[in-house]
Design a protein around this motif. Structure first.
Motif, PDB file in Angstrom:
ATOM      1  N   MET A   1      -1.131  -2.980  -0.233  1.00  0.00           N
ATOM      2  CA  MET A   1      -2.033  -1.857  -0.492  1.00  0.00           C
ATOM      3  C   MET A   1      -1.188  -0.595  -0.631  1.00  0.00           C
ATOM      4  O   MET A   1      -0.573  -0.143   0.340  1.00  0.00           O
ATOM      5  CB  MET A   1      -3.037  -1.699   0.647  1.00  0.00           C
ATOM      6  CG  MET A   1      -4.022  -0.562   0.448  1.00  0.00           C
ATOM      7  SD  MET A   1      -5.289  -0.529   1.725  1.00  0.00           S
ATOM      8  CE  MET A   1      -4.324  -0.264   3.194  1.00  0.00           C
ATOM      9  N   THR A   2      -1.142  -0.040  -1.816  1.00  0.00           N
ATOM     10  CA  THR A   2      -0.329   1.151  -2.070  1.00  0.00           C
ATOM     11  C   THR A   2      -1.115   2.409  -1.697  1.00  0.00           C
ATOM     12  O   THR A   2      -2.247   2.593  -2.123  1.00  0.00           O
ATOM     13  CB  THR A   2       0.086   1.223  -3.538  1.00  0.00           C
ATOM     14  OG1 THR A   2       0.816   0.033  -3.855  1.00  0.00           O
ATOM     15  CG2 THR A   2       0.963   2.426  -3.782  1.00  0.00           C
ATOM     16  N   VAL A   3      -0.482   3.255  -0.898  1.00  0.00           N
ATOM     17  CA  VAL A   3      -1.123   4.474  -0.421  1.00  0.00           C
ATOM     18  C   VAL A   3      -0.177   5.643  -0.676  1.00  0.00           C
ATOM     19  O   VAL A   3       1.020   5.563  -0.402  1.00  0.00           O
ATOM     20  CB  VAL A   3      -1.453   4.381   1.084  1.00  0.00           C
ATOM     21  CG1 VAL A   3      -2.078   5.673   1.579  1.00  0.00           C
ATOM     22  CG2 VAL A   3      -2.378   3.210   1.353  1.00  0.00           C
ATOM     23  N   THR A   4      -0.700   6.744  -1.203  1.00  0.00           N
ATOM     24  CA  THR A   4       0.122   7.915  -1.479  1.00  0.00           C
ATOM     25  C   THR A   4       0.450   8.641  -0.178  1.00  0.00           C
ATOM     26  O   THR A   4      -0.249   8.495   0.830  1.00  0.00           O
ATOM     27  CB  THR A   4      -0.605   8.884  -2.414  1.00  0.00           C
ATOM     28  OG1 THR A   4      -1.729   9.442  -1.722  1.00  0.00           O
ATOM     29  CG2 THR A   4      -1.089   8.182  -3.675  1.00  0.00           C
ATOM     30  N   PRO A   5       1.512   9.453  -0.170  1.00  0.00           N
ATOM     31  CA  PRO A   5       1.840  10.228   1.031  1.00  0.00           C
ATOM     32  C   PRO A   5       0.688  11.117   1.488  1.00  0.00           C
ATOM     33  O   PRO A   5       0.464  11.273   2.692  1.00  0.00           O
ATOM     34  CB  PRO A   5       3.052  11.050   0.588  1.00  0.00           C
ATOM     35  CG  PRO A   5       3.697  10.221  -0.478  1.00  0.00           C
ATOM     36  CD  PRO A   5       2.560   9.577  -1.218  1.00  0.00           C
ATOM     37  N   ALA A   6      -0.049  11.678   0.543  1.00  0.00           N
ATOM     38  CA  ALA A   6      -1.186  12.532   0.916  1.00  0.00           C
ATOM     39  C   ALA A   6      -2.262  11.725   1.636  1.00  0.00           C
ATOM     40  O   ALA A   6      -2.855  12.186   2.620  1.00  0.00           O
ATOM     41  CB  ALA A   6      -1.769  13.200  -0.333  1.00  0.00           C
ATOM     42  N   GLU A   7      -2.531  10.514   1.143  1.00  0.00           N
ATOM     43  CA  GLU A   7      -3.533   9.660   1.784  1.00  0.00           C
ATOM     44  C   GLU A   7      -3.072   9.231   3.177  1.00  0.00           C
ATOM     45  O   GLU A   7      -3.868   9.179   4.127  1.00  0.00           O
ATOM     46  CB  GLU A   7      -3.804   8.433   0.909  1.00  0.00           C
ATOM     47  CG  GLU A   7      -4.542   8.754  -0.379  1.00  0.00           C
ATOM     48  CD  GLU A   7      -4.585   7.568  -1.325  1.00  0.00           C
ATOM     49  OE1 GLU A   7      -5.586   7.439  -2.058  1.00  0.00           O
ATOM     50  OE2 GLU A   7      -3.623   6.774  -1.352  1.00  0.00           O
ATOM     51  N   GLY A 305     -11.019  -2.262   8.000  1.00  0.00           N
ATOM     52  CA  GLY A 305      -9.691  -2.575   7.496  1.00  0.00           C
ATOM     53  C   GLY A 305      -9.545  -3.929   6.856  1.00  0.00           C
ATOM     54  O   GLY A 305      -8.449  -4.314   6.438  1.00  0.00           O
ATOM     55  N   LEU A 306     -10.647  -4.687   6.765  1.00  0.00           N
ATOM     56  CA  LEU A 306     -10.598  -6.022   6.190  1.00  0.00           C
ATOM     57  C   LEU A 306     -11.738  -6.204   5.196  1.00  0.00           C
ATOM     58  O   LEU A 306     -12.810  -5.617   5.347  1.00  0.00           O
ATOM     59  CB  LEU A 306     -10.703  -7.089   7.281  1.00  0.00           C
ATOM     60  CG  LEU A 306      -9.575  -7.127   8.315  1.00  0.00           C
ATOM     61  CD1 LEU A 306      -9.898  -8.132   9.410  1.00  0.00           C
ATOM     62  CD2 LEU A 306      -8.241  -7.472   7.663  1.00  0.00           C
ATOM     63  N   GLY A 323      -9.029  -1.097   2.139  1.00  0.00           N
ATOM     64  CA  GLY A 323      -8.764   0.313   2.374  1.00  0.00           C
ATOM     65  C   GLY A 323      -9.757   0.943   3.335  1.00  0.00           C
ATOM     66  O   GLY A 323     -10.862   0.420   3.545  1.00  0.00           O
ATOM     67  N   ILE A 324      -9.386   2.084   3.915  1.00  0.00           N
ATOM     68  CA  ILE A 324     -10.253   2.752   4.888  1.00  0.00           C
ATOM     69  C   ILE A 324     -10.654   4.145   4.422  1.00  0.00           C
ATOM     70  O   ILE A 324     -11.066   4.977   5.241  1.00  0.00           O
ATOM     71  CB  ILE A 324      -9.604   2.812   6.280  1.00  0.00           C
ATOM     72  CG1 ILE A 324      -8.282   3.591   6.234  1.00  0.00           C
ATOM     73  CG2 ILE A 324      -9.416   1.421   6.852  1.00  0.00           C
ATOM     74  CD1 ILE A 324      -7.720   3.879   7.622  1.00  0.00           C
ATOM     75  N   ARG A 359       1.695   3.761   7.530  1.00  0.00           N
ATOM     76  CA  ARG A 359       2.424   2.595   7.029  1.00  0.00           C
ATOM     77  C   ARG A 359       1.452   1.504   6.583  1.00  0.00           C
ATOM     78  O   ARG A 359       1.461   0.377   7.069  1.00  0.00           O
ATOM     79  CB  ARG A 359       3.363   2.072   8.116  1.00  0.00           C
ATOM     80  CG  ARG A 359       4.491   3.021   8.471  1.00  0.00           C
ATOM     81  CD  ARG A 359       5.109   2.695   9.816  1.00  0.00           C
ATOM     82  NE  ARG A 359       5.372   1.254   9.974  1.00  0.00           N
ATOM     83  CZ  ARG A 359       5.356   0.637  11.149  1.00  0.00           C
ATOM     84  NH1 ARG A 359       5.074   1.321  12.264  1.00  0.00           N
ATOM     85  NH2 ARG A 359       5.614  -0.654  11.235  1.00  0.00           N
ATOM     86  N   PHE A 360       0.586   1.844   5.650  1.00  0.00           N
ATOM     87  CA  PHE A 360      -0.453   0.916   5.225  1.00  0.00           C
ATOM     88  C   PHE A 360       0.124  -0.325   4.543  1.00  0.00           C
ATOM     89  O   PHE A 360      -0.466  -1.406   4.609  1.00  0.00           O
ATOM     90  CB  PHE A 360      -1.439   1.618   4.292  1.00  0.00           C
ATOM     91  CG  PHE A 360      -2.348   2.579   4.993  1.00  0.00           C
ATOM     92  CD1 PHE A 360      -3.561   2.167   5.522  1.00  0.00           C
ATOM     93  CD2 PHE A 360      -1.985   3.905   5.164  1.00  0.00           C
ATOM     94  CE1 PHE A 360      -4.389   3.048   6.189  1.00  0.00           C
ATOM     95  CE2 PHE A 360      -2.812   4.799   5.820  1.00  0.00           C
ATOM     96  CZ  PHE A 360      -4.021   4.367   6.335  1.00  0.00           C
TER      97      PHE A 360
END
Length: 375
Positions: A1-7, A305-306, A323-324, A359-360
């Motif tokens: 799961m790709t998450v941006t630094p802002a997220e 989360g699932l 995603g949350i 650290r998603f």
């Protein structure tokens, strides 16, 4: 799961805020949901149980709600491996759990439990004890081998909950949670499907709440005024997933108001999927409605989360990471106050630390084999 630094930064900021429940300050918004484990032979939590909970506290869980623990009533349970919250050896074991969780920086409450008519005849820890409930009816609608509770039975169970709560405060816990969900004893009184009584404990929703409210009041009396009392409830039951205590917000308010008045400090609203709206015409989930109707802090839970219902996990199915963002939106808008996480923390003791640090990509999908290890 790709998450941006802002997220990642947003998740950390929202989830890391402290929150108060009566006299307790929880360091963040992450709660470990109660999950039955059957890892306590003789009802005694051992060193492995100490490690299980303290490991998750050390990894950033703000509030741990223990697995369900049987109160001191012979009919309360049906396993000699589920921990009990009465008895010298059992309470000594729990005192070690609380001490270790505090040393790791967390807070912890035991979930106090009586299974009622779910109990099967002849099961331990007290094989001769009958199943008891409001009307002798099991949550699946069948008549069990137990009995409808007399006034003496009601008084004995109420006292057992109060004694367990007093013990929890005495041995160093931070509060208690009363298990009023999922078709167990307290819920059997709340739900019309199992409560057919014609006395003061049966009838309309307010009357069906009388037993639960009396337990809350007795617990409140047995502990210090600032000691938190949490009440967990649900619409669904183990044998009736579409069951409902309330069809409208007004009906729900009639159930929750007496409980809040009796001394509940926070509600834990159990759903199978937290993102689903509870009533037509509003996006609020069950926890959101609970907070709106009572003004009390609310804990949400359900497949956090699932991507997949937790019940499928008990049938051997895994679940990918979900995603949350939706959860964070709701927390940020103060729809509810805390979020309870079950399977994700069962699978990955470091889940809270990873999420709080953004650290998603390191979060693990749920593997049903985790139910067999529970380390």
């Amino acid at each position: 799961m790709t998450v941006t630094p802002a997220e990642s930064s947003r998740a950390a900021g929202i989830l890391s805020r402290p929150v108060s429940i009566n006299g307790l300050t929880v360091p963040n918004r992450i709660v470990m949901a109660p999950m039955t484990r059957m890892f306590s032979p003789g009802g005694v939590p051992g060193d492995d149980v100490v490690s299980y909970y303290s490991r998750r506290a050390a990894a950033g869980v703000g509030l741990i709600v223990t697995e369900g623990t049987y109160v001191g009533h012979d009919s309360a349970g049906q396993s000699d491996r589920v921990p009990r919250f009465h008895g010298e050896e059992q309470l000594a074991g729990w005192a070690k759990v609380a001490e270790a969780v505090h040393a790791a920086g967390g807070t912890i409450v035991p979930q106090l439990w009586h299974i009622g008519m779910v109990r099967k005849a002849g099961e331990p820890p007290y094989a001769d004890a009958p199943a008891v409930g409001p009307s002798g009816i099991r949550p699946d609608g069948t008549e069990g081998t137990g009995k409808a509770m007399t006034q003496q039975d009601l008084d004995d169970v109420i006292a057992a909950f109060a004694e367990a709560a007093a013990a929890a405060e005495r041995i160093g816990f931070d509060g208690v949670e009363l298990h009023g969900a999922h078709g167990y004893l307290i819920d059997q009184f709340l739900w019309a499907g199992t409560n057919r009584r014609t006395d003061a404990y049966g009838g309309d929703p307010v009357a069906r709440t009388k037993f639960a409210a009396e337990i809350v009041a007795a617990v409140r009396e047995a502990v210090s005024p600032e000691f938190p009392v949490i009440f967990r409830y649900s619409q669904w039951k183990q044998d009736a997933y579409d069951a409902r205590l309330a069809e409208t917000p007004e009906e729900l308010e009639s159930i929750l108001t007496p409980l809040a008045a009796a001394g509940v400090d926070a509600f834990h609203a159990s759903t199978r999927r937290y993102w689903l709206p509870e009533f037509d015409g509003s996006d609020l989930n069950l926890a959101g409605w609970t907070k709106k109707l009572t003004g009390k802090p609310a804990i949400t839970v359900g497949s956090v989360g699932l991507d997949g219902d937790f019940l499928r996990g008990f049938m051997g199915e895994g679940a990918p990471v979900k995603g949350i963002d939706n959860l964070l939106d709701r927390l940020e808008s103060e729809e509810f106050d805390l979020v309870a996480v079950g399977r994700a923390l069962l699978q990955d003791p470091e889940w809270a630390a990873k999420v709080l640090a953004g650290r998603f990509d390191d979060v693990k999908p749920y593997d049903a084999a985790a139910l067999k290890t529970l380390s």
